[in-house]
Design a protein around this motif. Structure first.
Motif, PDB file in Angstrom:
ATOM      1  N   GLY A 171       0.780  -1.239   0.000  1.00 41.75           N
ATOM      2  CA  GLY A 171       0.000   0.000   0.000  1.00 41.75           C
ATOM      3  C   GLY A 171       0.813   1.291   0.000  1.00 41.75           C
ATOM      4  O   GLY A 171       0.245   2.372  -0.020  1.00 41.75           O
ATOM      5  N   LYS A 172       2.139   1.183   0.037  1.00 44.02           N
ATOM      6  CA  LYS A 172       2.943   2.407   0.109  1.00 44.02           C
ATOM      7  C   LYS A 172       3.598   2.727  -1.229  1.00 44.02           C
ATOM      8  O   LYS A 172       3.869   1.827  -2.022  1.00 44.02           O
ATOM      9  CB  LYS A 172       4.034   2.278   1.170  1.00 44.02           C
ATOM     10  N   LEU A 173       3.871   4.006  -1.424  1.00 41.93           N
ATOM     11  CA  LEU A 173       4.653   4.450  -2.570  1.00 41.93           C
ATOM     12  C   LEU A 173       5.891   5.150  -2.035  1.00 41.93           C
ATOM     13  O   LEU A 173       5.801   5.909  -1.073  1.00 41.93           O
ATOM     14  CB  LEU A 173       3.883   5.476  -3.408  1.00 41.93           C
ATOM     15  N   TRP A 188      13.514  -4.635  -3.346  1.00 43.30           N
ATOM     16  CA  TRP A 188      13.164  -4.536  -4.774  1.00 43.30           C
ATOM     17  C   TRP A 188      11.988  -3.584  -4.944  1.00 43.30           C
ATOM     18  O   TRP A 188      11.059  -3.573  -4.128  1.00 43.30           O
ATOM     19  CB  TRP A 188      12.748  -5.906  -5.315  1.00 43.30           C
ATOM     20  N   VAL A 189      12.022  -2.831  -6.043  1.00 43.92           N
ATOM     21  CA  VAL A 189      10.919  -1.919  -6.345  1.00 43.92           C
ATOM     22  C   VAL A 189      10.585  -1.977  -7.839  1.00 43.92           C
ATOM     23  O   VAL A 189      11.423  -2.361  -8.652  1.00 43.92           O
ATOM     24  CB  VAL A 189      11.273  -0.441  -6.007  1.00 43.92           C
ATOM     25  N   LYS A 190       9.361  -1.604  -8.137  1.00 43.46           N
ATOM     26  CA  LYS A 190       8.999  -1.292  -9.521  1.00 43.46           C
ATOM     27  C   LYS A 190       9.061   0.229  -9.603  1.00 43.46           C
ATOM     28  O   LYS A 190       8.296   0.923  -8.929  1.00 43.46           O
ATOM     29  CB  LYS A 190       7.582  -1.791  -9.837  1.00 43.46           C
ATOM     30  N   VAL A 209       8.834   7.349  -8.685  1.00 47.82           N
ATOM     31  CA  VAL A 209       7.849   6.737  -7.803  1.00 47.82           C
ATOM     32  C   VAL A 209       8.063   5.231  -7.839  1.00 47.82           C
ATOM     33  O   VAL A 209       8.123   4.624  -8.909  1.00 47.82           O
ATOM     34  CB  VAL A 209       6.407   7.073  -8.259  1.00 47.82           C
ATOM     35  N   ARG A 210       8.208   4.637  -6.656  1.00 50.79           N
ATOM     36  CA  ARG A 210       8.423   3.186  -6.584  1.00 50.79           C
ATOM     37  C   ARG A 210       7.236   2.540  -5.915  1.00 50.79           C
ATOM     38  O   ARG A 210       6.696   3.067  -4.950  1.00 50.79           O
ATOM     39  CB  ARG A 210       9.691   2.869  -5.778  1.00 50.79           C
ATOM     40  N   ARG A 211       6.859   1.379  -6.448  1.00 54.25           N
ATOM     41  CA  ARG A 211       5.768   0.618  -5.854  1.00 54.25           C
ATOM     42  C   ARG A 211       6.180  -0.839  -5.712  1.00 54.25           C
ATOM     43  O   ARG A 211       7.227  -1.239  -6.214  1.00 54.25           O
ATOM     44  CB  ARG A 211       4.498   0.775  -6.681  1.00 54.25           C
TER      45      ARG A 211
END
Lengths: 158, 248
Positions: free
Chosen positions: A41-43, A118-120, A138-140
Protein backbone atom coordinates in the motif's frame (compact mmCIF):
# COMPACT_ATOMS: atom_id res chain seq x y z
CA UNK A 1 28.90 14.29 -2.10
CA UNK A 2 28.89 10.52 -1.82
CA UNK A 3 30.95 8.74 0.82
CA UNK A 4 31.97 5.12 1.34
CA UNK A 5 29.63 2.94 3.39
CA UNK A 6 30.76 2.31 6.95
CA UNK A 7 31.02 -1.17 8.57
CA UNK A 8 29.39 0.13 11.77
CA UNK A 9 26.18 0.88 9.83
CA UNK A 10 25.90 -2.65 8.46
CA UNK A 11 23.60 -5.29 9.94
CA UNK A 12 24.86 -8.85 9.44
CA UNK A 13 27.70 -10.35 7.44
CA UNK A 14 28.64 -8.29 4.42
CA UNK A 15 30.59 -8.22 1.21
CA UNK A 16 32.46 -5.30 -0.29
CA UNK A 17 32.34 -3.87 -3.78
CA UNK A 18 33.50 -0.67 -5.42
CA UNK A 19 31.00 0.98 -7.71
CA UNK A 20 32.06 3.46 -10.35
CA UNK A 21 29.35 5.83 -11.50
CA UNK A 22 28.88 7.42 -14.89
CA UNK A 23 30.54 10.66 -13.71
CA UNK A 24 33.70 8.66 -12.96
CA UNK A 25 33.38 8.85 -9.16
CA UNK A 26 33.70 5.67 -7.10
CA UNK A 27 32.22 4.46 -3.85
CA UNK A 28 32.94 1.47 -1.64
CA UNK A 29 29.67 -0.26 -0.81
CA UNK A 30 29.01 -2.96 1.79
CA UNK A 31 26.10 -5.28 1.18
CA UNK A 32 24.37 -8.20 2.85
CA UNK A 33 21.82 -10.80 1.75
CA UNK A 34 19.05 -9.39 3.94
CA UNK A 35 15.94 -8.36 2.05
CA UNK A 36 13.47 -5.83 3.45
CA UNK A 37 10.05 -6.68 2.01
CA UNK A 38 8.30 -3.81 0.25
CA UNK A 39 5.36 -2.73 2.44
CA UNK A 40 1.85 -3.14 1.01
CA UNK A 41 0.00 0.00 0.00
CA UNK A 42 2.94 2.41 0.11
CA UNK A 43 4.65 4.45 -2.57
CA UNK A 44 8.24 5.61 -2.31
CA UNK A 45 8.53 9.06 -3.85
CA UNK A 46 11.57 11.22 -4.54
CA UNK A 47 12.52 14.14 -6.72
CA UNK A 48 15.98 15.00 -7.99
CA UNK A 49 17.60 17.94 -9.71
CA UNK A 50 18.43 17.49 -13.43
CA UNK A 51 21.84 16.07 -12.45
CA UNK A 52 20.41 13.47 -10.09
CA UNK A 53 20.80 15.16 -6.69
CA UNK A 54 17.94 14.29 -4.30
CA UNK A 55 15.76 17.33 -3.58
CA UNK A 56 12.68 15.71 -2.01
CA UNK A 57 11.87 12.38 -0.35
CA UNK A 58 8.72 11.11 1.32
CA UNK A 59 8.52 9.19 4.58
CA UNK A 60 8.38 5.79 2.87
CA UNK A 61 11.66 6.59 1.10
CA UNK A 62 13.33 7.39 4.43
CA UNK A 63 11.94 4.24 6.08
CA UNK A 64 12.95 1.88 3.28
CA UNK A 65 16.40 3.35 2.56
CA UNK A 66 17.47 3.41 6.21
CA UNK A 67 18.99 6.89 5.79
CA UNK A 68 17.70 10.00 7.54
CA UNK A 69 16.06 12.71 5.48
CA UNK A 70 19.02 14.99 6.20
CA UNK A 71 21.44 12.39 4.83
CA UNK A 72 19.34 11.95 1.70
CA UNK A 73 18.66 15.56 0.73
CA UNK A 74 21.59 16.82 -1.33
CA UNK A 75 22.98 13.30 -1.89
CA UNK A 76 23.19 11.81 -5.38
CA UNK A 77 20.38 9.33 -6.09
CA UNK A 78 23.00 6.66 -6.83
CA UNK A 79 23.47 6.41 -3.04
CA UNK A 80 20.90 3.59 -3.39
CA UNK A 81 22.67 1.72 -6.16
CA UNK A 82 23.19 -1.96 -5.44
CA UNK A 83 26.18 -3.80 -6.95
CA UNK A 84 23.82 -6.46 -8.36
CA UNK A 85 22.20 -3.86 -10.63
CA UNK A 86 23.64 -3.77 -14.14
CA UNK A 87 24.96 -0.37 -15.24
CA UNK A 88 23.02 -0.87 -18.49
CA UNK A 89 19.74 -0.47 -16.62
CA UNK A 90 20.70 2.98 -15.33
CA UNK A 91 22.10 4.01 -18.71
CA UNK A 92 18.73 3.09 -20.22
CA UNK A 93 16.96 5.06 -17.46
CA UNK A 94 18.99 8.22 -18.09
CA UNK A 95 18.86 7.91 -21.89
CA UNK A 96 15.06 7.59 -21.67
CA UNK A 97 14.32 10.44 -19.27
CA UNK A 98 16.78 12.78 -21.00
CA UNK A 99 14.74 12.22 -24.19
CA UNK A 100 11.79 13.52 -22.15
CA UNK A 101 10.14 10.12 -21.86
CA UNK A 102 8.93 8.00 -18.95
CA UNK A 103 11.11 5.08 -17.77
CA UNK A 104 9.88 2.04 -15.93
CA UNK A 105 11.83 -0.91 -14.60
CA UNK A 106 12.56 -3.17 -11.66
CA UNK A 107 15.37 -2.09 -9.38
CA UNK A 108 17.22 -3.68 -6.48
CA UNK A 109 18.07 -0.86 -4.09
CA UNK A 110 20.81 -0.82 -1.46
CA UNK A 111 19.92 0.22 2.09
CA UNK A 112 22.20 2.07 4.47
CA UNK A 113 22.42 -1.08 6.62
CA UNK A 114 23.68 -3.10 3.63
CA UNK A 115 20.36 -4.87 3.03
CA UNK A 116 18.25 -4.48 -0.08
CA UNK A 117 14.69 -4.06 -1.35
CA UNK A 118 13.16 -4.54 -4.77
CA UNK A 119 10.92 -1.92 -6.35
CA UNK A 120 9.00 -1.29 -9.52
CA UNK A 121 10.24 2.19 -10.40
CA UNK A 122 8.80 4.81 -12.71
CA UNK A 123 10.80 7.95 -13.47
CA UNK A 124 9.52 10.97 -15.35
CA UNK A 125 11.08 14.30 -16.22
CA UNK A 126 9.48 17.33 -14.52
CA UNK A 127 8.88 19.76 -17.35
CA UNK A 128 8.14 23.36 -16.36
CA UNK A 129 7.82 26.03 -19.03
CA UNK A 130 9.26 23.63 -21.59
CA UNK A 131 12.40 22.94 -19.52
CA UNK A 132 13.34 19.83 -17.56
CA UNK A 133 13.79 21.08 -13.98
CA UNK A 134 14.23 17.67 -12.36
CA UNK A 135 12.96 14.12 -12.22
CA UNK A 136 10.31 12.44 -10.10
CA UNK A 137 10.68 8.79 -9.24
CA UNK A 138 7.85 6.74 -7.80
CA UNK A 139 8.42 3.19 -6.58
CA UNK A 140 5.77 0.62 -5.85
CA UNK A 141 5.64 -3.00 -4.78
CA UNK A 142 6.76 -5.38 -7.54
CA UNK A 143 5.35 -8.86 -8.03
CA UNK A 144 7.54 -11.77 -6.94
CA UNK A 145 7.50 -13.17 -10.48
CA UNK A 146 8.93 -9.91 -11.87
CA UNK A 147 11.62 -9.90 -9.18
CA UNK A 148 12.52 -13.53 -9.92
CA UNK A 149 12.87 -12.70 -13.63
CA UNK A 150 15.24 -9.84 -12.77
CA UNK A 151 17.28 -12.04 -10.40
CA UNK A 152 17.83 -14.38 -13.33
CA UNK A 153 18.39 -11.68 -15.95
CA UNK A 154 20.52 -8.98 -14.30
CA UNK A 155 23.67 -11.08 -13.68
CA UNK A 156 23.82 -11.73 -17.44
CA UNK A 157 23.94 -7.97 -18.08
CA UNK A 158 26.81 -7.14 -15.71
CA UNK B 1 -22.75 36.53 -15.61
CA UNK B 2 -23.34 33.22 -13.90
CA UNK B 3 -20.58 30.68 -13.32
CA UNK B 4 -20.85 26.94 -12.90
CA UNK B 5 -19.42 24.99 -9.98
CA UNK B 6 -19.31 21.20 -9.76
CA UNK B 7 -17.95 18.51 -7.50
CA UNK B 8 -16.25 15.31 -8.60
CA UNK B 9 -18.91 12.55 -8.62
CA UNK B 10 -17.04 10.60 -5.92
CA UNK B 11 -18.38 12.95 -3.22
CA UNK B 12 -19.80 11.19 -0.17
CA UNK B 13 -23.62 11.07 -0.58
CA UNK B 14 -24.18 12.41 2.93
CA UNK B 15 -22.17 15.54 2.01
CA UNK B 16 -24.48 16.49 -0.87
CA UNK B 17 -26.39 19.10 1.13
CA UNK B 18 -23.05 20.38 2.47
CA UNK B 19 -21.90 21.24 -1.05
CA UNK B 20 -25.11 23.20 -1.70
CA UNK B 21 -24.63 25.11 1.55
CA UNK B 22 -20.99 25.75 0.59
CA UNK B 23 -22.05 27.11 -2.79
CA UNK B 24 -24.53 29.49 -1.16
CA UNK B 25 -21.85 30.66 1.28
CA UNK B 26 -19.32 31.13 -1.53
CA UNK B 27 -21.74 33.17 -3.65
CA UNK B 28 -22.38 35.49 -0.75
CA UNK B 29 -18.70 35.91 0.10
CA UNK B 30 -17.54 36.40 -3.48
CA UNK B 31 -20.59 38.34 -4.72
CA UNK B 32 -20.62 36.15 -7.82
CA UNK B 33 -23.58 34.21 -9.18
CA UNK B 34 -22.50 30.57 -9.07
CA UNK B 35 -24.71 27.65 -10.00
CA UNK B 36 -23.87 24.25 -8.48
CA UNK B 37 -24.37 21.34 -10.84
CA UNK B 38 -23.77 17.86 -9.42
CA UNK B 39 -23.04 14.98 -11.79
CA UNK B 40 -23.58 11.38 -10.78
CA UNK B 41 -21.17 9.90 -13.30
CA UNK B 42 -17.71 10.80 -14.55
CA UNK B 43 -18.90 10.46 -18.12
CA UNK B 44 -21.35 13.37 -17.63
CA UNK B 45 -18.74 15.45 -15.79
CA UNK B 46 -16.17 14.94 -18.53
CA UNK B 47 -18.70 15.99 -21.19
CA UNK B 48 -19.38 19.21 -19.28
CA UNK B 49 -15.62 19.89 -18.94
CA UNK B 50 -15.08 19.20 -22.64
CA UNK B 51 -17.86 21.68 -23.46
CA UNK B 52 -16.13 24.32 -21.26
CA UNK B 53 -19.19 24.63 -19.03
CA UNK B 54 -17.31 24.44 -15.71
CA UNK B 55 -15.69 27.41 -13.93
CA UNK B 56 -15.07 26.02 -10.48
CA UNK B 57 -14.57 22.37 -9.54
CA UNK B 58 -13.70 20.24 -6.55
CA UNK B 59 -11.69 17.88 -8.69
CA UNK B 60 -10.49 14.34 -8.44
CA UNK B 61 -6.67 14.17 -8.82
CA UNK B 62 -7.10 12.16 -11.98
CA UNK B 63 -9.05 15.02 -13.59
CA UNK B 64 -6.77 17.71 -12.16
CA UNK B 65 -4.04 16.91 -14.69
CA UNK B 66 -6.39 17.31 -17.62
CA UNK B 67 -7.95 20.48 -16.15
CA UNK B 68 -4.53 22.14 -15.75
CA UNK B 69 -2.85 20.92 -18.93
CA UNK B 70 -5.78 21.06 -21.35
CA UNK B 71 -8.31 23.47 -19.91
CA UNK B 72 -6.17 26.15 -18.23
CA UNK B 73 -7.50 25.58 -14.70
CA UNK B 74 -5.44 26.68 -11.68
CA UNK B 75 -5.48 25.26 -8.15
CA UNK B 76 -7.01 27.18 -5.26
CA UNK B 77 -7.15 25.07 -2.12
CA UNK B 78 -7.39 21.54 -0.75
CA UNK B 79 -9.02 20.19 2.40
CA UNK B 80 -6.47 20.48 5.20
CA UNK B 81 -4.94 17.18 6.23
CA UNK B 82 -7.08 15.12 3.83
CA UNK B 83 -5.71 12.80 1.13
CA UNK B 84 -7.20 10.20 -1.17
CA UNK B 85 -6.56 6.62 -0.17
CA UNK B 86 -7.98 3.31 -1.36
CA UNK B 87 -8.72 -0.02 0.27
CA UNK B 88 -8.64 -3.53 -1.10
CA UNK B 89 -11.36 -5.39 0.77
CA UNK B 90 -12.57 -8.98 0.78
CA UNK B 91 -15.48 -10.83 2.35
CA UNK B 92 -14.61 -11.49 6.02
CA UNK B 93 -14.94 -15.24 5.34
CA UNK B 94 -12.68 -15.18 2.28
CA UNK B 95 -9.66 -17.47 2.28
CA UNK B 96 -7.61 -14.70 0.66
CA UNK B 97 -5.19 -13.36 3.26
CA UNK B 98 -2.64 -11.59 1.09
CA UNK B 99 -2.77 -9.81 -2.27
CA UNK B 100 -0.11 -12.28 -3.44
CA UNK B 101 -2.75 -15.07 -3.06
CA UNK B 102 -4.78 -13.62 -5.94
CA UNK B 103 -4.69 -15.28 -9.36
CA UNK B 104 -5.66 -14.19 -12.88
CA UNK B 105 -9.43 -14.00 -13.46
CA UNK B 106 -9.96 -12.61 -9.97
CA UNK B 107 -13.34 -10.84 -9.87
CA UNK B 108 -12.64 -7.22 -8.91
CA UNK B 109 -15.47 -4.83 -8.04
CA UNK B 110 -14.88 -1.07 -8.29
CA UNK B 111 -16.65 2.17 -9.17
CA UNK B 112 -15.88 4.51 -12.08
CA UNK B 113 -13.84 6.70 -9.68
CA UNK B 114 -10.58 6.85 -11.67
CA UNK B 115 -8.04 7.63 -8.97
CA UNK B 116 -9.41 5.04 -6.55
CA UNK B 117 -9.36 2.43 -9.29
CA UNK B 118 -5.79 3.44 -10.20
CA UNK B 119 -4.60 3.17 -6.59
CA UNK B 120 -6.44 -0.13 -6.19
CA UNK B 121 -5.00 -1.66 -9.33
CA UNK B 122 -1.49 -0.62 -8.20
CA UNK B 123 -2.11 -2.52 -4.96
CA UNK B 124 -3.10 -5.60 -7.00
CA UNK B 125 0.08 -5.50 -9.12
CA UNK B 126 2.13 -7.59 -6.65
CA UNK B 127 -0.18 -10.49 -7.68
CA UNK B 128 0.57 -9.79 -11.38
CA UNK B 129 -3.01 -8.61 -11.82
CA UNK B 130 -3.77 -5.92 -14.37
CA UNK B 131 -6.75 -4.65 -16.38
CA UNK B 132 -6.19 -7.41 -18.94
CA UNK B 133 -6.42 -10.42 -16.61
CA UNK B 134 -9.11 -9.54 -14.06
CA UNK B 135 -12.87 -9.89 -14.32
CA UNK B 136 -14.10 -6.33 -13.70
CA UNK B 137 -17.38 -5.60 -11.93
CA UNK B 138 -18.20 -1.94 -12.45
CA UNK B 139 -20.47 -0.75 -9.64
CA UNK B 140 -22.48 2.45 -9.25
CA UNK B 141 -21.09 3.29 -5.82
CA UNK B 142 -18.83 2.04 -3.05
CA UNK B 143 -21.70 0.50 -1.06
CA UNK B 144 -22.53 -1.68 -4.07
CA UNK B 145 -18.87 -2.74 -4.26
CA UNK B 146 -19.21 -3.90 -0.66
CA UNK B 147 -22.45 -5.73 -1.47
CA UNK B 148 -20.78 -7.57 -4.37
CA UNK B 149 -18.27 -8.87 -1.82
CA UNK B 150 -20.96 -9.91 0.65
CA UNK B 151 -22.92 -11.78 -2.02
CA UNK B 152 -19.79 -13.57 -3.21
CA UNK B 153 -20.09 -11.95 -6.65
CA UNK B 154 -16.63 -10.38 -6.34
CA UNK B 155 -13.39 -11.75 -4.84
CA UNK B 156 -11.96 -8.33 -4.00
CA UNK B 157 -13.30 -4.80 -4.00
CA UNK B 158 -11.54 -1.48 -4.49
CA UNK B 159 -13.12 1.13 -2.24
CA UNK B 160 -12.28 4.75 -1.44
CA UNK B 161 -10.91 4.58 2.12
CA UNK B 162 -13.16 7.39 3.33
CA UNK B 163 -16.21 5.60 1.88
CA UNK B 164 -15.14 2.33 3.50
CA UNK B 165 -14.72 4.02 6.87
CA UNK B 166 -18.24 5.46 6.51
CA UNK B 167 -19.88 2.09 5.74
CA UNK B 168 -22.30 0.89 8.41
CA UNK B 169 -20.85 -1.18 11.22
CA UNK B 170 -22.98 -4.12 10.03
CA UNK B 171 -21.41 -4.02 6.55
CA UNK B 172 -17.87 -3.55 7.83
CA UNK B 173 -18.23 -6.52 10.18
CA UNK B 174 -18.75 -8.75 7.15
CA UNK B 175 -15.72 -7.37 5.30
CA UNK B 176 -11.98 -7.51 5.84
CA UNK B 177 -9.30 -5.06 4.70
CA UNK B 178 -6.53 -6.72 2.71
CA UNK B 179 -4.53 -3.55 2.04
CA UNK B 180 -5.05 0.12 2.83
CA UNK B 181 -3.00 2.54 0.76
CA UNK B 182 -0.73 5.01 2.55
CA UNK B 183 0.06 7.28 -0.35
CA UNK B 184 -0.61 10.65 1.38
CA UNK B 185 0.28 12.84 -1.62
CA UNK B 186 -2.85 12.47 -3.78
CA UNK B 187 -5.78 14.68 -2.93
CA UNK B 188 -8.87 16.41 -4.31
CA UNK B 189 -8.46 20.10 -5.09
CA UNK B 190 -10.73 23.06 -5.57
CA UNK B 191 -9.76 24.54 -8.93
CA UNK B 192 -10.71 27.69 -10.81
CA UNK B 193 -11.26 27.92 -14.57
CA UNK B 194 -10.18 30.59 -17.06
CA UNK B 195 -13.38 32.70 -16.94
CA UNK B 196 -13.05 33.25 -13.18
CA UNK B 197 -9.28 33.45 -12.89
CA UNK B 198 -9.13 37.21 -12.51
CA UNK B 199 -10.67 36.55 -9.08
CA UNK B 200 -8.31 33.73 -8.09
CA UNK B 201 -6.61 35.70 -5.29
CA UNK B 202 -9.98 36.82 -3.86
CA UNK B 203 -11.35 33.28 -3.86
CA UNK B 204 -8.19 31.90 -2.26
CA UNK B 205 -8.35 34.54 0.49
CA UNK B 206 -12.03 33.88 1.17
CA UNK B 207 -11.47 30.14 1.38
CA UNK B 208 -8.33 30.29 3.51
CA UNK B 209 -10.17 32.44 6.05
CA UNK B 210 -13.29 30.29 5.94
CA UNK B 211 -12.60 28.30 9.13
CA UNK B 212 -12.30 31.57 11.07
CA UNK B 213 -15.56 32.92 9.64
CA UNK B 214 -18.57 32.63 11.94
CA UNK B 215 -20.74 30.76 9.44
CA UNK B 216 -17.86 29.38 7.37
CA UNK B 217 -16.72 26.99 10.12
CA UNK B 218 -20.16 25.36 10.18
CA UNK B 219 -20.21 25.05 6.40
CA UNK B 220 -16.81 23.34 6.46
CA UNK B 221 -18.17 21.01 9.10
CA UNK B 222 -21.01 20.07 6.76
CA UNK B 223 -18.36 19.06 4.20
CA UNK B 224 -16.40 17.05 6.76
CA UNK B 225 -13.39 19.40 6.56
CA UNK B 226 -11.63 21.40 9.27
CA UNK B 227 -10.17 24.10 7.00
CA UNK B 228 -8.80 24.74 3.51
CA UNK B 229 -5.11 25.01 2.76
CA UNK B 230 -3.52 26.76 -0.22
CA UNK B 231 -2.19 24.71 -3.14
CA UNK B 232 0.85 26.29 -4.75
CA UNK B 233 1.15 25.88 -8.53
CA UNK B 234 4.29 23.74 -8.13
CA UNK B 235 2.49 21.48 -5.64
CA UNK B 236 -0.19 20.85 -8.25
CA UNK B 237 2.44 20.22 -10.95
CA UNK B 238 4.10 17.71 -8.61
CA UNK B 239 0.82 15.84 -8.09
CA UNK B 240 0.20 15.81 -11.84
CA UNK B 241 3.69 14.35 -12.40
CA UNK B 242 2.96 11.79 -9.72
CA UNK B 243 -0.33 10.75 -11.32
CA UNK B 244 1.54 10.47 -14.60
CA UNK B 245 4.04 8.02 -13.08
CA UNK B 246 1.22 5.94 -11.60
CA UNK B 247 -0.85 5.83 -14.73
CA UNK B 248 1.32 3.22 -16.43
Amino acid sequence: MIVDMKPEDIVGEYQEATLTYCDGKSRKVLYTGLETPYPDGKLIVSTTTPDGIISHVNRAFVEMSGYTETELLGAPHCILRHPDMPAAAFKDLWDTVLRGEKWQGFVKNLRKDGGYYWVKATVIPNVRGGKVVGFTSVRRKPSRSNVDECIALYPTLI
Amino acid sequence: MSYMFTVSPDFAPDRLSGWYIFNTWLQKQSAEAIHLEMYNHYHDLHQAIAADKIDLIYANPFDAAMLVREKGFLPLVRAKGESDEAIIAVNADSNINDVADLKPNTRVAFTDDPDVRLMGMIMLEPADLHAGNIIPLLSDNHVLVAKHLLKGEADVGIILAEAYDNLSGMLKKQLRILVRSQISVIYHSLMIGPRLQSRRDDFQKILLEMDRDEKGGGVLNALGFSAWQRIEDEEMEFMIDLMDTLNT
